[in-house]
Design a protein around this motif. Structure first.
Motif, PDB file in Angstrom:
ATOM      1  N   TRP A 178      13.139  18.429  32.364  1.00  0.00           N
ATOM      2  CA  TRP A 178      13.233  19.886  32.438  1.00  0.00           C
ATOM      3  C   TRP A 178      14.656  20.330  32.735  1.00  0.00           C
ATOM      4  O   TRP A 178      15.363  19.686  33.508  1.00  0.00           O
ATOM      5  CB  TRP A 178      12.310  20.405  33.535  1.00  0.00           C
ATOM      6  CG  TRP A 178      12.203  21.886  33.518  1.00  0.00           C
ATOM      7  CD1 TRP A 178      12.828  22.768  34.356  1.00  0.00           C
ATOM      8  CD2 TRP A 178      11.444  22.679  32.611  1.00  0.00           C
ATOM      9  NE1 TRP A 178      12.500  24.054  34.024  1.00  0.00           N
ATOM     10  CE2 TRP A 178      11.643  24.030  32.946  1.00  0.00           C
ATOM     11  CE3 TRP A 178      10.603  22.376  31.538  1.00  0.00           C
ATOM     12  CZ2 TRP A 178      11.045  25.068  32.255  1.00  0.00           C
ATOM     13  CZ3 TRP A 178      10.005  23.407  30.854  1.00  0.00           C
ATOM     14  CH2 TRP A 178      10.227  24.737  31.214  1.00  0.00           C
ATOM     15  N   ILE A 232       0.415  21.800  37.836  1.00  0.00           N
ATOM     16  CA  ILE A 232       1.789  21.567  37.399  1.00  0.00           C
ATOM     17  C   ILE A 232       2.603  21.193  38.631  1.00  0.00           C
ATOM     18  O   ILE A 232       2.634  21.940  39.608  1.00  0.00           O
ATOM     19  CB  ILE A 232       2.393  22.809  36.712  1.00  0.00           C
ATOM     20  CG1 ILE A 232       1.598  23.128  35.442  1.00  0.00           C
ATOM     21  CG2 ILE A 232       3.870  22.585  36.394  1.00  0.00           C
ATOM     22  CD1 ILE A 232       2.040  24.390  34.742  1.00  0.00           C
ATOM     23  N   VAL A 269       8.689  17.468  35.100  1.00  0.00           N
ATOM     24  CA  VAL A 269       7.457  18.228  35.249  1.00  0.00           C
ATOM     25  C   VAL A 269       6.288  17.325  34.866  1.00  0.00           C
ATOM     26  O   VAL A 269       6.355  16.591  33.872  1.00  0.00           O
ATOM     27  CB  VAL A 269       7.479  19.491  34.353  1.00  0.00           C
ATOM     28  CG1 VAL A 269       6.150  20.232  34.427  1.00  0.00           C
ATOM     29  CG2 VAL A 269       8.638  20.410  34.756  1.00  0.00           C
ATOM     30  N   TRP A 277       6.923  29.291  37.386  1.00  0.00           N
ATOM     31  CA  TRP A 277       5.728  28.501  37.103  1.00  0.00           C
ATOM     32  C   TRP A 277       4.459  29.289  37.409  1.00  0.00           C
ATOM     33  O   TRP A 277       3.441  29.130  36.725  1.00  0.00           O
ATOM     34  CB  TRP A 277       5.742  27.168  37.852  1.00  0.00           C
ATOM     35  CG  TRP A 277       6.667  26.151  37.260  1.00  0.00           C
ATOM     36  CD1 TRP A 277       7.757  25.570  37.855  1.00  0.00           C
ATOM     37  CD2 TRP A 277       6.610  25.586  35.942  1.00  0.00           C
ATOM     38  NE1 TRP A 277       8.366  24.696  36.983  1.00  0.00           N
ATOM     39  CE2 TRP A 277       7.682  24.687  35.802  1.00  0.00           C
ATOM     40  CE3 TRP A 277       5.749  25.761  34.845  1.00  0.00           C
ATOM     41  CZ2 TRP A 277       7.911  23.953  34.623  1.00  0.00           C
ATOM     42  CZ3 TRP A 277       5.985  25.041  33.682  1.00  0.00           C
ATOM     43  CH2 TRP A 277       7.056  24.158  33.591  1.00  0.00           C
ATOM     44  N   HIS A 295       6.489  19.932  39.790  1.00  0.00           N
ATOM     45  CA  HIS A 295       7.891  19.903  39.344  1.00  0.00           C
ATOM     46  C   HIS A 295       8.680  19.114  40.383  1.00  0.00           C
ATOM     47  O   HIS A 295       8.774  19.519  41.544  1.00  0.00           O
ATOM     48  CB  HIS A 295       8.407  21.337  39.214  1.00  0.00           C
ATOM     49  CG  HIS A 295       9.690  21.455  38.475  1.00  0.00           C
ATOM     50  ND1 HIS A 295      10.054  22.615  37.836  1.00  0.00           N
ATOM     51  CD2 HIS A 295      10.709  20.592  38.270  1.00  0.00           C
ATOM     52  CE1 HIS A 295      11.240  22.453  37.276  1.00  0.00           C
ATOM     53  NE2 HIS A 295      11.657  21.228  37.538  1.00  0.00           N
TER      54      HIS A 295
END
Length: 156
Positions: A77, A111, A96, A133, A113
């Motif tokens: 990312w 999700i 991610v 996000w 990160h």
């Protein structure tokens, strides 16, 4: 610094949620106005938030680091231009991880990160991504449940 995590439950079959993350024509409905997704390990995972300038405001050069169909998807990312100096260099990319699981006809999306460093600028970048996000999962949920997603982070 710990991973940033957002999650949601979507009233949609897991198969459709998986396709929403892995098919270019679906990603552009809820995430970014243009994308290049190659759904395979090592394939591109590039989002272009300003399609007229693919060199900025996007994830050009990012790729899939994990590809477990209908379960997990991992990719490198890049942050927005405001944080490019600290997080968009090959040695400083973040990662991610998207995890999907089926829950009684719904799909749980998590999700995570990873890769945040310790500094005031990194703290700002992480806070920005936490906001972004949250918008991303809300757009995904809306796109799959109502047919209308709101693209995240598109420059005005």
């Amino acid at each position: 610094m710990s991973a940033l995590q957002v999650e949601t439950e979507i009233e949609s079959p897991l198969e459709l949620v998986w396709l929403a993350f892995t098919q270019t024509d679906r990603v552009i409905q809820w995430f970014a106005p243009d994308a290049n997704i190659e759904p395979r390990l090592g394939g591109a995972y590039e989002l272009f938030f300003d399609p007229s300038n693919r060199e900025q405001m996007g994830t050009k050069g990012c790729f899939l680091t994990l590809f477990e169909p209908k379960e997990r998807l991992g990719f490198t990312w890049k942050g927005p231009d405001d944080y490019a100096a600290i997080m968009n260099q090959d040695h400083a990319l973040t990662y991610v991880l998207v995890t999907l699981s089926e829950l009684s006809g719904k799909t749980k999306v998590v999700i995570e990160h990873f890769g945040w460093k310790e500094s005031e600028e990194w703290d700002k970048a992480r806070a920005w991504h936490e906001m972004a996000w949250s918008q991303v999962v809300a757009s995904l949920k809306s796109a799959l449940e109502t047919g209308k997603g709101d693209l995240c982070c598109v420059p005005e």
